[in-house]
Design a protein around this motif. Structure first.
Motif, PDB file in Angstrom:
ATOM      1  N   ALA A  31       0.761  -1.321  -0.203  1.00 51.33           N
ATOM      2  CA  ALA A  31      -0.338   0.068  -0.094  1.00 51.33           C
ATOM      3  C   ALA A  31       0.720   1.365  -0.432  1.00 51.33           C
ATOM      4  CB  ALA A  31      -1.231  -0.330   1.559  1.00 51.33           C
ATOM      5  N   ILE A  32       0.752   1.665  -0.767  1.00 53.56           N
ATOM      6  CA  ILE A  32       1.002   3.121  -1.118  1.00 53.56           C
ATOM      7  C   ILE A  32       0.426   4.326  -0.415  1.00 53.56           C
ATOM      8  CG2 ILE A  32       2.656   5.242  -2.436  1.00 53.56           C
ATOM      9  CD1 ILE A  32       2.448   2.864  -4.174  1.00 53.56           C
ATOM     10  N   SER A  33       1.016   5.042   0.689  1.00 56.50           N
ATOM     11  CA  SER A  33      -0.410   6.619   0.930  1.00 56.50           C
ATOM     12  C   SER A  33       0.692   7.291   0.449  1.00 56.50           C
ATOM     13  CB  SER A  33       0.022   6.104   2.132  1.00 56.50           C
ATOM     14  OG  SER A  33      -1.156   7.227   2.925  1.00 56.50           O
ATOM     15  N   ILE A  34       0.838   8.336   0.123  1.00 55.95           N
ATOM     16  CA  ILE A  34       1.721   9.644  -0.666  1.00 55.95           C
ATOM     17  C   ILE A  34       1.388  10.201  -0.876  1.00 55.95           C
ATOM     18  CG2 ILE A  34       2.475   8.492  -2.805  1.00 55.95           C
ATOM     19  CD1 ILE A  34       5.026   9.758  -1.704  1.00 55.95           C
ATOM     20  N   PRO A  35       1.218  12.417  -1.269  1.00 59.01           N
ATOM     21  CA  PRO A  35      -0.086  13.265  -0.962  1.00 59.01           C
ATOM     22  C   PRO A  35       1.081  12.737  -3.030  1.00 59.01           C
ATOM     23  CG  PRO A  35       1.474  13.539   0.583  1.00 59.01           C
ATOM     24  CD  PRO A  35       2.335  12.893   0.200  1.00 59.01           C
ATOM     25  N   PHE A  36      -0.217  12.602  -3.449  1.00 57.14           N
ATOM     26  CA  PHE A  36       0.188  12.695  -5.162  1.00 57.14           C
ATOM     27  C   PHE A  36      -0.276  13.835  -5.930  1.00 57.14           C
ATOM     28  CE2 PHE A  36      -0.301   8.339  -5.003  1.00 57.14           C
ATOM     29  CZ  PHE A  36       0.670   7.628  -5.217  1.00 57.14           C
TER      30      PHE A  36
ATOM     31  N   LEU B 128      -1.170  -4.054  -5.489  1.00 56.72           N
ATOM     32  CA  LEU B 128      -0.813  -2.784  -5.181  1.00 56.72           C
ATOM     33  C   LEU B 128      -1.507  -2.150  -5.074  1.00 56.72           C
ATOM     34  CD1 LEU B 128       1.814  -0.620  -5.176  1.00 56.72           C
ATOM     35  CD2 LEU B 128       1.699  -0.447  -7.225  1.00 56.72           C
ATOM     36  N   ALA B 129      -1.527  -1.143  -3.597  1.00 56.72           N
ATOM     37  CA  ALA B 129      -3.175   0.221  -3.672  1.00 56.72           C
ATOM     38  C   ALA B 129      -2.574   1.319  -2.869  1.00 56.72           C
ATOM     39  CB  ALA B 129      -4.203  -0.788  -2.895  1.00 56.72           C
ATOM     40  N   ALA B 130      -3.058   2.588  -3.234  1.00 58.09           N
ATOM     41  CA  ALA B 130      -2.434   3.896  -3.333  1.00 58.09           C
ATOM     42  C   ALA B 130      -3.573   4.329  -2.164  1.00 58.09           C
ATOM     43  CB  ALA B 130      -2.261   4.337  -4.392  1.00 58.09           C
ATOM     44  N   SER B 131      -3.556   5.404  -2.283  1.00 62.96           N
ATOM     45  CA  SER B 131      -4.107   6.654  -1.720  1.00 62.96           C
ATOM     46  C   SER B 131      -3.209   7.897  -1.475  1.00 62.96           C
ATOM     47  CB  SER B 131      -4.856   6.321  -0.162  1.00 62.96           C
ATOM     48  OG  SER B 131      -5.342   7.075   0.584  1.00 62.96           O
ATOM     49  N   PRO B 132      -3.983   8.533  -2.660  1.00 61.96           N
ATOM     50  CA  PRO B 132      -3.210  10.127  -2.588  1.00 61.96           C
ATOM     51  C   PRO B 132      -3.450  10.821  -1.503  1.00 61.96           C
ATOM     52  CG  PRO B 132      -5.096  10.054  -3.660  1.00 61.96           C
ATOM     53  CD  PRO B 132      -5.365   8.825  -3.284  1.00 61.96           C
ATOM     54  N   MET B 133      -3.911  10.953  -0.774  1.00 62.61           N
ATOM     55  CA  MET B 133      -3.199  11.581   1.155  1.00 62.61           C
ATOM     56  C   MET B 133      -4.247  13.438   0.470  1.00 62.61           C
ATOM     57  SD  MET B 133       0.003  10.488   2.268  1.00 62.61           S
ATOM     58  CE  MET B 133      -0.464  11.602   3.789  1.00 62.61           C
ATOM     59  N   ASN B 134      -5.407  13.130  -0.402  1.00 61.89           N
ATOM     60  CA  ASN B 134      -5.502  14.503  -0.908  1.00 61.89           C
ATOM     61  C   ASN B 134      -6.419  15.849  -0.311  1.00 61.89           C
ATOM     62  OD1 ASN B 134      -3.150  14.577  -2.834  1.00 61.89           O
ATOM     63  ND2 ASN B 134      -4.693  13.830  -4.635  1.00 61.89           N
TER      64      ASN B 134
ATOM     65  N   THR C  96      -6.252   6.305   3.566  1.00 56.47           N
ATOM     66  CA  THR C  96      -5.523   5.391   3.694  1.00 56.47           C
ATOM     67  C   THR C  96      -6.095   3.948   4.264  1.00 56.47           C
ATOM     68  OG1 THR C  96      -3.964   7.236   3.287  1.00 56.47           O
ATOM     69  CG2 THR C  96      -3.285   5.360   5.034  1.00 56.47           C
ATOM     70  N   GLU C  97      -6.787   4.480   5.592  1.00 52.96           N
ATOM     71  CA  GLU C  97      -7.416   3.257   6.654  1.00 52.96           C
ATOM     72  C   GLU C  97      -8.124   2.531   5.925  1.00 52.96           C
ATOM     73  OE1 GLU C  97      -9.759   3.709  10.858  1.00 52.96           O
ATOM     74  OE2 GLU C  97      -9.611   5.986   9.822  1.00 52.96           O
ATOM     75  N   ARG C  98      -9.324   3.228   5.293  1.00 52.82           N
ATOM     76  CA  ARG C  98      -9.734   2.290   4.438  1.00 52.82           C
ATOM     77  C   ARG C  98      -9.976   1.433   3.625  1.00 52.82           C
ATOM     78  NH1 ARG C  98     -13.471   6.550   4.836  1.00 52.82           N
ATOM     79  NH2 ARG C  98     -13.945   6.915   2.323  1.00 52.82           N
TER      80      ARG C  98
ATOM     81  N   LEU D 176      -6.504   0.459   3.919  1.00 50.57           N
ATOM     82  CA  LEU D 176      -5.221  -1.007   4.593  1.00 50.57           C
ATOM     83  C   LEU D 176      -6.552  -1.900   4.983  1.00 50.57           C
ATOM     84  CD1 LEU D 176      -3.254   1.289   6.308  1.00 50.57           C
ATOM     85  CD2 LEU D 176      -2.708  -0.253   4.741  1.00 50.57           C
ATOM     86  N   ARG D 177      -7.863  -1.756   5.795  1.00 45.10           N
ATOM     87  CA  ARG D 177      -9.190  -2.424   6.063  1.00 45.10           C
ATOM     88  C   ARG D 177      -9.459  -3.217   4.939  1.00 45.10           C
ATOM     89  NH1 ARG D 177     -13.124   1.536   9.304  1.00 45.10           N
ATOM     90  NH2 ARG D 177     -11.956   1.434  11.469  1.00 45.10           N
ATOM     91  N   ALA D 178      -9.399  -2.547   3.576  1.00 44.88           N
ATOM     92  CA  ALA D 178      -9.976  -3.615   2.751  1.00 44.88           C
ATOM     93  C   ALA D 178      -8.843  -4.665   1.841  1.00 44.88           C
ATOM     94  CB  ALA D 178      -9.909  -2.685   1.260  1.00 44.88           C
ATOM     95  N   ILE D 179      -6.903  -4.104   2.386  1.00 43.14           N
ATOM     96  CA  ILE D 179      -6.442  -5.260   2.510  1.00 43.14           C
ATOM     97  C   ILE D 179      -6.782  -6.517   2.957  1.00 43.14           C
ATOM     98  CG2 ILE D 179      -4.096  -5.066   1.987  1.00 43.14           C
ATOM     99  CD1 ILE D 179      -3.630  -2.514   0.906  1.00 43.14           C
ATOM    100  N   ALA D 180      -6.762  -5.846   4.087  1.00 39.54           N
ATOM    101  CA  ALA D 180      -6.768  -6.680   5.163  1.00 39.54           C
ATOM    102  C   ALA D 180      -8.328  -7.733   5.051  1.00 39.54           C
ATOM    103  CB  ALA D 180      -7.090  -5.768   6.376  1.00 39.54           C
ATOM    104  N   ARG D 181      -8.816  -7.578   4.628  1.00 41.42           N
ATOM    105  CA  ARG D 181     -10.114  -7.789   4.490  1.00 41.42           C
ATOM    106  C   ARG D 181     -10.349  -8.883   2.760  1.00 41.42           C
ATOM    107  NH1 ARG D 181     -13.084  -8.307   8.763  1.00 41.42           N
ATOM    108  NH2 ARG D 181     -13.790  -6.891   9.512  1.00 41.42           N
ATOM    109  N   VAL D 182      -8.932  -8.279   2.400  1.00 37.23           N
ATOM    110  CA  VAL D 182      -9.390  -9.090   1.035  1.00 37.23           C
ATOM    111  C   VAL D 182      -8.049 -10.653   1.330  1.00 37.23           C
ATOM    112  CG1 VAL D 182      -7.855  -9.320  -1.484  1.00 37.23           C
ATOM    113  CG2 VAL D 182      -9.828  -7.576  -0.814  1.00 37.23           C
TER     114      VAL D 182
END
Length: 358
Positions: free
Chosen positions: A45-50, A72-78, A102-104, A106-112
């Protein structure tokens, strides 16, 4: 990747790349590739300001993730602001799952991941071979003594005992079993034996047994006048242990479903149970047992030894196998199932099996 990170950063999971990728945009791809190549990791998981450097980040990331087959998942922190459409499309085309929290994410990845683990367990599901030599079953509810005959024929431990149709037969059985014994009135039409006064425990000798036999008959007659009993089940008193429940039901939508959990009166008071498909493997069943809220009772608690979880799982798997191979059975209830310390097994103290009515 320590060679590419600032001296004050130590690579670990999760990797904090600081603000350095803003100056070396290819560093993002370098770090992600290192994680993807780690056999111990199944997803990244990538969490970074895009927002400001999105395309530049992609320039450094996409070439380095070519051929990746991991999640591979990404959250843009925007702060909830959407990314430009062309950037979102570019990420999707690179098989990057885009998520705005980002929080959701990571939760989704945990469920998967949990789902994938369950799929792996189902690959080792118990084989549903039919049982040979099971006693015949009448339509509807089976009396406890018949249910226990069926369980015993399946290889599930039940208390030593037998059905008596007279006080003399009961005394002979008790002498063979050894006192103290339990006595239970038996009829498929007597669903609530305890409420009917049809159960007596701790019977210590032959004189007490004969008195109890007559009392049981009188109690049942008062509770349900005219009810004909199959007889009186005489059984050995069970030793100590933890009370569990194993049940199964044929759901019209889901098919045969297996239930395991804390038993006795606690199954209704706490509802600490897990539901599984009837074809669940023993490993899957053990995993679910250890995820109960009261799992501490099974793993060694207050000086008690760990329970024989393997024996519980074997018993539950046998119940599931019965549901799969005998479609006329609609319900099974083993409560309580006494589980003792590791290596000492389990014993089904009560059993109800219900088949389809004619």
């Amino acid at each position: 990747i320590n060679d590419r990170l600032p001296d004050f950063v130590d690579a670990k999971n999760p990797v904090d790349m600081t603000t350095q990728p803003a100056f070396e945009t290819e560093l993002l791809g370098y770090g992600v590739r290192a994680l993807l190549d780690d056999d111990n990791l199944g997803s990244v998981a990538i969490s970074i300001p895009f927002a400001l450097l999105g395309d530049k980040y992609m320039d450094g990331l996409i070439p380095l993730i070519d051929g990746n087959e991991k999640l591979l998942a990404a959250s843009p922190m925007n702060d909830g602001r959407p990314l430009p459409d062309d950037l979102s499309k570019r990420m999707r085309d690179a098989n990057i799952v885009l998520h705005y929290s980002t929080e959701r994410m990571l939760r989704a990845i945990a469920r998967v991941t949990q789902y994938a683990n369950k799929l792996e367990l189902t690959g080792a599901s118990a084989k549903a071979d039919a049982f040979a030599g099971l006693p015949d079953m009448d339509p509807g509810a089976q009396a406890e003594w018949r249910g226990k005959e069926i369980l015993s024929a399946m290889g599930i431990s039940v208390p030593k005992g037998g059905l008596a149709t007279s006080a003399n037969e009961a005394a002979t059985l008790a002498g063979d079993i050894g006192y103290p014994v339990v006595m239970k009135a038996q009829s498929k039409d007597l669903a609530h034996k305890t409420e009917a006064g049809g159960v007596m425990v701790g019977i210590a000798d032959a004189d007490e047994l004969r008195t109890a036999y007559d009392q049981l008959l009188a109690n049942v007659e008062a509770y349900s006048p005219g009810l004909t009993l199959d007889g009186i089940l005489v059984e050995a008193m069970s030793g100590g242990g933890t009370e569990l429940v194993i049940g199964a039901k044929r759901d019209p939508h889901w098919g045969p479903v297996l239930m395991i959990g804390l038993g006795g009166i606690w199954v209704e008071a706490l509802g600490d149970v897990k539901l599984l498909p009837a074809w669940a493997s023993e490993d899957w069943i053990k995993q679910e047992l250890l995820s109960l809220k009261t799992a501490k009772l099974l793993t060694g608690f207050r000086g008690k030894p760990p329970a024989d979880i393997d024996a519980v799982a074997r018993t539950a798997a046998l119940v599931g196998r019965l549901m799969l191979t005998r479609p006329e059975i609609t319900e099974i209830d083993i409560n309580p199932l006494i589980v003792r310390a590791e290596g000492d097994g389990v014993t089904a103290l009560d059993a109800l099996i219900v088949t389809e009515d004619d």
